[in-house]
Design a protein around this motif. Structure first.
Motif, PDB file in Angstrom:
ATOM      1  N   GLU A 173       0.830  -1.207   0.000  1.00 10.26           N
ATOM      2  CA  GLU A 173       0.000   0.000   0.000  1.00 10.26           C
ATOM      3  C   GLU A 173       0.862   1.253   0.000  1.00 10.26           C
ATOM      4  N   GLU A 174       1.976   1.209   0.714  1.00 10.60           N
ATOM      5  CA  GLU A 174       2.908   2.342   0.693  1.00 10.60           C
ATOM      6  C   GLU A 174       3.477   2.515  -0.715  1.00 10.60           C
ATOM      7  N   ALA A 175       3.851   1.413  -1.340  1.00 11.58           N
ATOM      8  CA  ALA A 175       4.387   1.467  -2.704  1.00 11.58           C
ATOM      9  C   ALA A 175       3.354   2.049  -3.666  1.00 11.58           C
ATOM     10  N   GLU A 176       2.105   1.624  -3.515  1.00 11.03           N
ATOM     11  CA  GLU A 176       1.050   2.133  -4.390  1.00 11.03           C
ATOM     12  C   GLU A 176       0.864   3.636  -4.194  1.00 11.03           C
ATOM     13  N   ASP A 177       0.848   4.079  -2.950  1.00 10.90           N
ATOM     14  CA  ASP A 177       0.685   5.516  -2.666  1.00 10.90           C
ATOM     15  C   ASP A 177       1.838   6.326  -3.251  1.00 10.90           C
ATOM     16  N   LEU A 178       3.055   5.838  -3.072  1.00 11.36           N
ATOM     17  CA  LEU A 178       4.220   6.547  -3.612  1.00 11.36           C
ATOM     18  C   LEU A 178       4.194   6.573  -5.137  1.00 11.36           C
ATOM     19  N   ALA A 179       3.808   5.469  -5.745  1.00 11.92           N
ATOM     20  CA  ALA A 179       3.725   5.416  -7.204  1.00 11.92           C
ATOM     21  C   ALA A 179       2.643   6.372  -7.716  1.00 11.92           C
ATOM     22  N   ASP A 180       1.523   6.434  -7.015  1.00 16.44           N
ATOM     23  CA  ASP A 180       0.473   7.390  -7.405  1.00 16.44           C
ATOM     24  C   ASP A 180       0.991   8.819  -7.304  1.00 16.44           C
ATOM     25  N   ASP A 181       1.755   9.101  -6.247  1.00 23.35           N
ATOM     26  CA  ASP A 181       2.344  10.435  -6.088  1.00 23.35           C
ATOM     27  C   ASP A 181       3.335  10.725  -7.223  1.00 23.35           C
ATOM     28  N   ALA A 182       4.120   9.718  -7.603  1.00 21.42           N
ATOM     29  CA  ALA A 182       5.084   9.890  -8.694  1.00 21.42           C
ATOM     30  C   ALA A 182       4.361  10.179 -10.001  1.00 21.42           C
ATOM     31  N   LYS A 183       3.279   9.459 -10.249  1.00 20.99           N
ATOM     32  CA  LYS A 183       2.492   9.686 -11.467  1.00 20.99           C
ATOM     33  C   LYS A 183       1.926  11.106 -11.468  1.00 20.99           C
ATOM     34  N   ASP A 184       1.353  11.517 -10.336  1.00 23.68           N
ATOM     35  CA  ASP A 184       0.796  12.872 -10.241  1.00 23.68           C
ATOM     36  C   ASP A 184       1.879  13.926 -10.470  1.00 23.68           C
ATOM     37  N   GLU A 185       3.047  13.704  -9.898  1.00 22.93           N
ATOM     38  CA  GLU A 185       4.160  14.651 -10.043  1.00 22.93           C
ATOM     39  C   GLU A 185       4.597  14.736 -11.503  1.00 22.93           C
ATOM     40  N   ALA A 186       4.676  13.588 -12.174  1.00 18.83           N
ATOM     41  CA  ALA A 186       5.073  13.578 -13.587  1.00 18.83           C
ATOM     42  C   ALA A 186       4.040  14.295 -14.448  1.00 18.83           C
ATOM     43  N   GLU A 187       2.768  14.037 -14.180  1.00 16.95           N
ATOM     44  CA  GLU A 187       1.719  14.693 -14.963  1.00 16.95           C
ATOM     45  C   GLU A 187       1.721  16.194 -14.728  1.00 16.95           C
ATOM     46  N   GLU A 188       1.967  16.600 -13.496  1.00 17.20           N
ATOM     47  CA  GLU A 188       2.034  18.034 -13.190  1.00 17.20           C
ATOM     48  C   GLU A 188       3.228  18.678 -13.894  1.00 17.20           C
ATOM     49  N   ALA A 189       4.367  17.988 -13.888  1.00 16.91           N
ATOM     50  CA  ALA A 189       5.555  18.512 -14.577  1.00 16.91           C
ATOM     51  C   ALA A 189       5.294  18.614 -16.073  1.00 16.91           C
ATOM     52  N   GLN A 190       4.604  17.631 -16.624  1.00 14.48           N
ATOM     53  CA  GLN A 190       4.283  17.653 -18.044  1.00 14.48           C
ATOM     54  C   GLN A 190       3.335  18.811 -18.357  1.00 14.48           C
ATOM     55  N   ASP A 191       2.337  19.009 -17.511  1.00 11.49           N
ATOM     56  CA  ASP A 191       1.409  20.135 -17.708  1.00 11.49           C
ATOM     57  C   ASP A 191       2.148  21.459 -17.648  1.00 11.49           C
ATOM     58  N   ASP A 192       3.060  21.585 -16.680  1.00 12.98           N
ATOM     59  CA  ASP A 192       3.840  22.815 -16.557  1.00 12.98           C
ATOM     60  C   ASP A 192       4.677  23.056 -17.814  1.00 12.98           C
ATOM     61  N   GLU A 193       5.291  22.001 -18.323  1.00 11.08           N
ATOM     62  CA  GLU A 193       6.117  22.119 -19.531  1.00 11.08           C
ATOM     63  C   GLU A 193       5.254  22.503 -20.726  1.00 11.08           C
ATOM     64  N   ASN A 194       4.084  21.893 -20.832  1.00  7.16           N
ATOM     65  CA  ASN A 194       3.186  22.223 -21.944  1.00  7.16           C
ATOM     66  C   ASN A 194       2.688  23.659 -21.842  1.00  7.16           C
ATOM     67  N   ASP A 195       2.430  24.128 -20.617  1.00  9.16           N
ATOM     68  CA  ASP A 195       2.015  25.520 -20.428  1.00  9.16           C
ATOM     69  C   ASP A 195       3.118  26.473 -20.872  1.00  9.16           C
ATOM     70  N   GLU A 196       4.368  26.134 -20.537  1.00  7.49           N
ATOM     71  CA  GLU A 196       5.502  26.970 -20.952  1.00  7.49           C
ATOM     72  C   GLU A 196       5.630  26.974 -22.472  1.00  7.49           C
TER      73      GLU A 196
END
Length: 144
Positions: free
Chosen positions: A103-126
């Protein structure tokens, strides 16, 4: 002396009432933790594995867009470590620990996915802002 016997009797009755009431209350509200089964641990590990795969895909897509994914990579590494702990616990038949680590691994992986998507959105906005600036520059050149 009988005065003290009466007080002692009253105190004994009150104590017995409080004790019985407390035990009854605890019996109703106490949640018994059931040990995780092998199948629950397998399911938790499968969910963590799927979340890690989703995070890897999101990070790969973000990298393709030249997004900064260092934070996502770090979270994914932590997820993989927790996943390894879950598999080791499962192999040792410690299903409670396997579920907890998975469950810890799943939570961390979900956080990693969210972080990657946010970084991608930020890059696309730029990129969108850069495109708008170029369009404005082109229009200024045409006006001259």
């Amino acid at each position: 002396m009988s005065k003290y016997k009466n007080i002692f009797g009253v105190l004994t009755t009150i104590f017995a009432f409080v004790l019985i009431t407390s035990v009854a209350f605890l019996a109703r509200t106490t949640v018994v933790h059931a040990a995780a089964s092998e199948s629950e641990a397998e399911e938790a590990i499968d969910n963590a594995d799927e979340a890690i795969n989703d995070a890897e895909d999101a990070i790969s897509e973000a990298e393709d867009d030249d997004a900064e994914v260092d934070d996502a990579d770090e979270l994914l590494d932590e997820a993989r470590d927790a996943f390894d702990d879950a598999e080791a616990a499962f192999d040792d038949a410690d299903y409670d620990e396997a579920v907890e680590s998975a469950e810890e691994a799943e939570d961390l992986a979900d956080d990693a996915k969210d972080e990657a998507e946010e970084a991608q959105d930020d890059e696309n906005d730029e990129d969108d802002e850069d495109d708008e600036d170029e369009d404005e520059d082109d229009e200024d050149d045409e006006d001259e």
